[in-house]
Write an enzyme that holds these catalytic residues in place. Structure first.
Site, short mmCIF file in Angstrom:
data_model
loop_
_atom_site.label_atom_id
_atom_site.label_comp_id
_atom_site.label_asym_id
_atom_site.label_seq_id
_atom_site.Cartn_x
_atom_site.Cartn_y
_atom_site.Cartn_z
N LYS A 78 -5.98 4.36 5.47
CA LYS A 78 -4.67 3.71 5.59
C LYS A 78 -4.84 2.34 6.23
O LYS A 78 -5.64 2.18 7.16
CB LYS A 78 -3.73 4.59 6.43
N SER A 158 5.38 6.90 5.94
CA SER A 158 4.84 5.60 5.61
C SER A 158 3.46 5.65 4.93
O SER A 158 3.03 4.68 4.34
CB SER A 158 4.71 4.76 6.89
N SER A 182 5.26 10.62 9.02
CA SER A 182 4.61 9.76 8.03
C SER A 182 3.35 10.34 7.39
O SER A 182 2.80 9.74 6.48
CB SER A 182 4.27 8.40 8.65
#
EC number: 6.3.5.7
Length: 494
Positions: A78, A158, A182
């Site tokens: 990420k 997210s 998330s």
């Protein structure tokens, strides 16, 4: 032979160890898949040269018998994790082309254990969002589609890029961060497994901060066992993070498949909310039956302050975000927009560099921390947070080992469907997940079924602090009973 990219992480690890294929071959297969999947926009940066060099090193170590727990396994990271010498932007314009000179602790653990970096994964800007639509690089498209419908869907957020990449076979596993859901919400939307460990289990050092008292790193994987393998590598004490807990990391893989006979599972009555769909309710009931059939005891419990968790979260998280994001001024790094003086330069830079959702949260956070409203909002939200934690403490003191809830109130929705609506409608996606962050507890999302129109649905298990092993044991029971839900049509390949 199964296509290399379709192997689970555990299968790939075994194949590499037995010499059935090399890390270079496995990495090349993923790089080709990534190239064909660019319409998904899961990766914001592909690193093929670095990946192949790391894979060659892994093959050399495998040949000499010096293998790490993740030796030769290609992973996606990420874009919230600092990667030394590799662009890290938190998918924010204000960090455009920022190249860190240091490595996050979590990723350094993965490289120590032999993993291979495929690239950086898309996420909501500064991890603020529930659909991966706020990224400066554009939205991620879910690999899933409704039956008979070509509407592009969100992968959740997210950590949408991480979830989409794992679901679409673009990496063997991925890292995510979870501040209010998330990891767990996108895992549920994409039919993958995602765990947010106990606050302090993984170091936050080198992760771009959103809300420091809530943020926690965790893995995405295609199976419960794969998630256990990844978390073992990611976790561990780090003196550079004062909130990281100095306690041994168990062998989580050993917990997968362990008996759950006699485990007490709580079903919180407050989670049966108005407007919850019948199929989510039915899935929840079925999940409880799976656990009961495996020997667990199912009990009704009460978590009375659950109803206040979402509003309290959306006070605490923006307050911390407004403080953390004060450092982005255009002076030291990232985007800079000139002005007549330093104040105007700050204003211009921040107005141009932050997207609408990030600006909204900074303004909310600044407002609730202001002298006139601190007691009315922020202080009251922190008191609610203490009550939420106390609810869980009381339930666990009564002998409950874990709590079973839905992971999301609905399956994935279409891109653009909720972004332009009332922001509160988007925030409601986190209704089942935020309590876990507010209380600092571990939570895992595991696929448990499909909706009427063929989209994945997930269940969430919430555990006692630092008892992630229990969650892995319970999640594996649901995984075995419900089956796995891989994407069946790779429409993005044309």
């Amino acid at each position: 032979m199964t296509k290399l990219t379709q192997l689970t992480l555990t299968q790939a690890r075994e194949g590499l160890a037995q010499g059935e294929f090399t890390s270079v071959e496995l990495t090349e297969a993923y790089l080709k898949a990534m190239e064909q999947a660019r319409p998904l926009n899961a990766y914001v940066l592909e690193t093929p040269e670095i990946a192949l060099e790391m894979a060659k090193e892994s093959d050399r170590r495998i040949a000499s018998g010096e293998t790490g727990p993740l030796e030769g396994i290609p992973l996606g990271i990420k874009d919230m994790f600092a990667t030394e010498g590799v662009r890290t932007t938190a998918c924010a314009k204000i960090l455009d082309n920022f190249i860190p000179q240091y490595e996050s602790t979590v990723t350094s653990h993965l490289w120590r254990d032999g993993a291979v970096l495929l690239g950086k994964l898309n996420n909501d800007e500064f991890a603020m969002g529930s659909s991966n639509e706020t990224s400066a690089f554009g939205p991620v498209v879910s690999p899933w589609r409704r039956d008979g419908d070509e509407t592009p869907l969100v992968p959740g957020g997210s950590s949408g890029g991480s979830a989409a990449a794992v679901a679409a076979f673009l990496c063997a596993g991925a890292t995510g961060t979870d501040t209010g859901g998330s990891i767990r919400q996108p895992a549920a939307f994409t039919g993958t497994v995602g765990i947010k460990p106990t606050y302090g289990r993984c170091s936050r050092w080198g992760i771009v901060a959103f809300a420091s008292s809530l943020d926690q790193a965790g893995p995405f994987a295609r199976t419960v066992n794969d998630a256990a393998v990844l978390l073992k590598s990611m976790a561990g004490y780090d003196p550079k993070d004062s909130t990281c807990v100095n306690r041994p990391v168990p062998d989580y893989e050993e917990a997968v498949g362990a008996s759950i006979k006699g485990k007490k599972i709580g079903i919180p009555r407050e989670y049966r909310m108005d407007g919850m769909s019948d199929e989510i309710d039915a899935l929840w009931t079925e999940g409880a039956r799976f656990l009961k059939d495996a020997g667990a005891e199912i009990v009704d419990i009460s978590l009375p302050h659950t109803q206040y968790a979402l509003p309290a979260y959306y006070i605490v998280a923006p307050a911390e975000a407004s403080s953390n994001l004060a450092r982005y001024d255009g002076v030291r790094f990232g985007e800079r927009v000139p002005g007549r003086d330093v104040v105007e330069m700050y204003e211009n830079t921040r107005a141009a560099g932050f997207g609408p959702e990030v600006r909204r949260r900074i303004m909310i956070g600044t407002y609730v921390l202001s002298a006139g409203y601190y007691d009315a909002y922020y202080l009251r939200a922190q008191k609610v947070r203490s009550l939420i934690k106390r609810d869980f403490d009381q339930v666990f003191a009564q002998g409950v080992d874990a709590v079973l809830t839905p992971a999301t109130p609905s399956p994935a929705f279409g891109i653009g469907e909720k972004l332009k609506a009332d922001p509160v409608e988007m925030y409601l996606n986190d209704v089942f997940t935020v309590t876990v962050n507010m209380a600092g507890l571990p939570g895992i999302a595991v696929p448990a079924g499909l909706s009427a129109d063929g989209l994945p649905l997930g269940l969430q298990l919430i555990g006692r602090p630092f008892e992630e092993e229990t969650l892995f044991s319970l999640a594996e029971v649901i995984e075995e009973a419900a089956g796995r839900f891989p994407v069946d049509k790779q429409w993005w390949r044309g």
